[in-house]
Design a protein around this motif. Sequence first.
Motif, PDB file in Angstrom:
ATOM      1  N   ALA A  68       0.622  -1.309   0.078  1.00  0.00           N
ATOM      2  CA  ALA A  68      -0.027  -0.097   0.052  1.00  0.00           C
ATOM      3  C   ALA A  68       0.875   1.158  -0.059  1.00  0.00           C
ATOM      4  CB  ALA A  68      -0.888  -0.047   1.151  1.00  0.00           C
ATOM      5  N   LEU A  69       2.150   1.020   0.326  1.00  0.00           N
ATOM      6  CA  LEU A  69       2.968   2.393   0.672  1.00  0.00           C
ATOM      7  C   LEU A  69       3.232   2.923  -0.822  1.00  0.00           C
ATOM      8  CD1 LEU A  69       4.544   4.185   2.611  1.00  0.00           C
ATOM      9  CD2 LEU A  69       6.316   2.568   2.439  1.00  0.00           C
ATOM     10  N   SER A  70       3.130   1.965  -1.796  1.00  0.00           N
ATOM     11  CA  SER A  70       3.349   2.546  -3.396  1.00  0.00           C
ATOM     12  C   SER A  70       2.427   3.141  -3.767  1.00  0.00           C
ATOM     13  CB  SER A  70       3.692   1.161  -3.971  1.00  0.00           C
ATOM     14  OG  SER A  70       2.228   0.670  -4.148  1.00  0.00           O
ATOM     15  N   GLY A  71       1.410   3.393  -3.395  1.00  0.00           N
ATOM     16  CA  GLY A  71      -0.080   4.048  -4.030  1.00  0.00           C
ATOM     17  C   GLY A  71      -0.270   3.344  -5.234  1.00  0.00           C
ATOM     18  N   GLY A  72       0.332   2.138  -5.636  1.00  0.00           N
ATOM     19  CA  GLY A  72      -0.095   1.297  -6.865  1.00  0.00           C
ATOM     20  C   GLY A  72       0.645   1.896  -7.857  1.00  0.00           C
ATOM     21  N   PHE A  73       1.508   2.556  -7.985  1.00  0.00           N
ATOM     22  CA  PHE A  73       2.701   3.056  -9.063  1.00  0.00           C
ATOM     23  C   PHE A  73       3.947   2.299  -8.911  1.00  0.00           C
ATOM     24  CE2 PHE A  73      -1.171   5.877  -9.300  1.00  0.00           C
ATOM     25  CZ  PHE A  73      -1.193   5.935 -10.625  1.00  0.00           C
ATOM     26  N   ILE A  74       4.800   2.786  -7.969  1.00  0.00           N
ATOM     27  CA  ILE A  74       6.055   2.589  -7.993  1.00  0.00           C
ATOM     28  C   ILE A  74       6.346   1.701  -6.748  1.00  0.00           C
ATOM     29  CG2 ILE A  74       8.438   3.599  -7.675  1.00  0.00           C
ATOM     30  CD1 ILE A  74       6.716   4.607 -10.153  1.00  0.00           C
ATOM     31  N   PRO A  75       7.163   0.603  -7.021  1.00  0.00           N
ATOM     32  CA  PRO A  75       7.477  -0.365  -6.070  1.00  0.00           C
ATOM     33  C   PRO A  75       8.418   0.196  -5.038  1.00  0.00           C
ATOM     34  CG  PRO A  75       7.884  -1.483  -8.185  1.00  0.00           C
ATOM     35  CD  PRO A  75       7.682  -0.035  -8.709  1.00  0.00           C
ATOM     36  N   VAL A  76       7.855  -0.083  -3.681  1.00  0.00           N
ATOM     37  CA  VAL A  76       8.531   0.403  -2.658  1.00  0.00           C
ATOM     38  C   VAL A  76       8.466  -0.559  -1.339  1.00  0.00           C
ATOM     39  CG1 VAL A  76       6.748   1.898  -2.025  1.00  0.00           C
ATOM     40  CG2 VAL A  76       8.880   2.656  -1.094  1.00  0.00           C
ATOM     41  N   GLY A  77       9.334  -0.735  -0.585  1.00  0.00           N
ATOM     42  CA  GLY A  77       9.461  -1.269   0.743  1.00  0.00           C
ATOM     43  C   GLY A  77       9.972  -0.477   1.586  1.00  0.00           C
ATOM     44  N   ALA A  78       9.786  -0.953   2.992  1.00  0.00           N
ATOM     45  CA  ALA A  78      10.585  -0.473   4.118  1.00  0.00           C
ATOM     46  C   ALA A  78      10.531  -1.376   5.348  1.00  0.00           C
ATOM     47  CB  ALA A  78      10.213   1.121   4.107  1.00  0.00           C
TER      48      ALA A  78
END
Length: 462
Positions: free
Chosen positions: A266-276
């Motif tokens: 969900a942190l991606s907003g649905g566009f750009i892969p992201v993890g943390a």
Amino acid sequence: MSKTIAALLKERAGENFQLHDEHLNTQMVRVLKTIGYDRVYTRAQGPYLYDDKGNEYLDLLSGFGVFALGRNHPAIVQALKDVLDAQLPDMVQMDVSLLSGILAEQILAKCPPNLTKAFFCNSGAEAVEAAIKFARYTTKREKIVYCEHAFHGLTLGALSLNGEEIFKEGFGPLLPSVASVPFNDLASLEKALQSKDVAAFIFEPIQGKGVNLPDDDYLPQAQALCRKYGTLFVADEIQTGIARTGKFWAIEHWNLEPDMILMAKALSGGFIPVGAVAMTSKIMDAVFNRMDRAVVHGSTFSKNNMAMAAGIAALQVIEDEKLVENAAKIGGEIIDGLTAMIPRYDFLKQVRGKGLMIAVEFGSPDSLLRKAAFAGLEAANKGLFSQTITIPLFKNHRILSQVAGHGMNVVKFLPPLVVSEKDRDWIISAMDQVIADTQEVGGAIKDLGKNLISHALKAKAG
């Protein structure tokens, strides 16, 4: 470019399945065609997909939780346009970027106060890999404990912590010094930890495969056991986190303070892969403890400006649109509406979940005739009955859902957090009709069962 993306989309429209059959995963193409999911989607907005014939579908998968804000949210689109228009320097590497600092500040403000540092990566699996490494270095221990039926990703380290054997088959040897314990079993957990050689206990607050909820005292007592034996308590919130369960973090349901929180989707907003990974200062300072160790772990594309902007915008949308509250309200109403059907349908055994992470479990009925039909499906392929729910839900009601895990008769709903009361009613009404059809042995079970059994037996023979 000699040919624009718009021109390519127009010129090659409808070739999706042909191209994937020739150049990508042929078996996925076969699966989708077998169950009648071979649609060509042409656009998407919010919780809805639209095919090339103009049909509207309600998406209860949300890209396995990635599209928590719905698809093509205008605020995320604008944030990404702003980054492109700004022509910022990106991934300079010998630099520290402003947007990553802002996102770290904002996400840590949502975490328990003991978590003060953040590490960015590209996906949930990468977050799990980082947690394994950070836990081992911090504790000087090797072993990682995880729960049976867990899902933590498919890269090698994450796969080693996977509780479903079907994902592991043929990919070994995996990481040594890992061990599984039954979910919800404190005695087994203490037995695994008491030798004081376990670096971390990595758990999902609610298990994604099956949507298995813990007993009220399980996670608080598991946290106490980890503290007692010097094991890091690591919450995998990759699917459950960021408003999904009606709290910002699922751990809030039990007032937990883990040593790390893993996030993505969900942190991606649905566009750009992201993890943390959010973590304590103790862990960050242990791993990156000298200047010559400043780069001992990282990821080339992590902290890129597009991903960071998407994360910042996603957090703002969740706050502005009160999506934590919406998940709690609409999710609770869906669970209540489906639970009310249990006395009417003997295939329907349980509805469970929190917020908009929902499981509907089916089982053998009381009626002898229906029991025989159920047994026939299970003999062909365990968990096959659930397809008599998901397939007509899709074909007849244009609702996209999934089976919650391999070999189980559990249907899972993971809708975008923006679903409305209209969508709630759509789900409840469609499920009522679909489950009612399964009660007629000559109807849905016979038609779909015959088709699915045929394909399952062919697969076994092959």
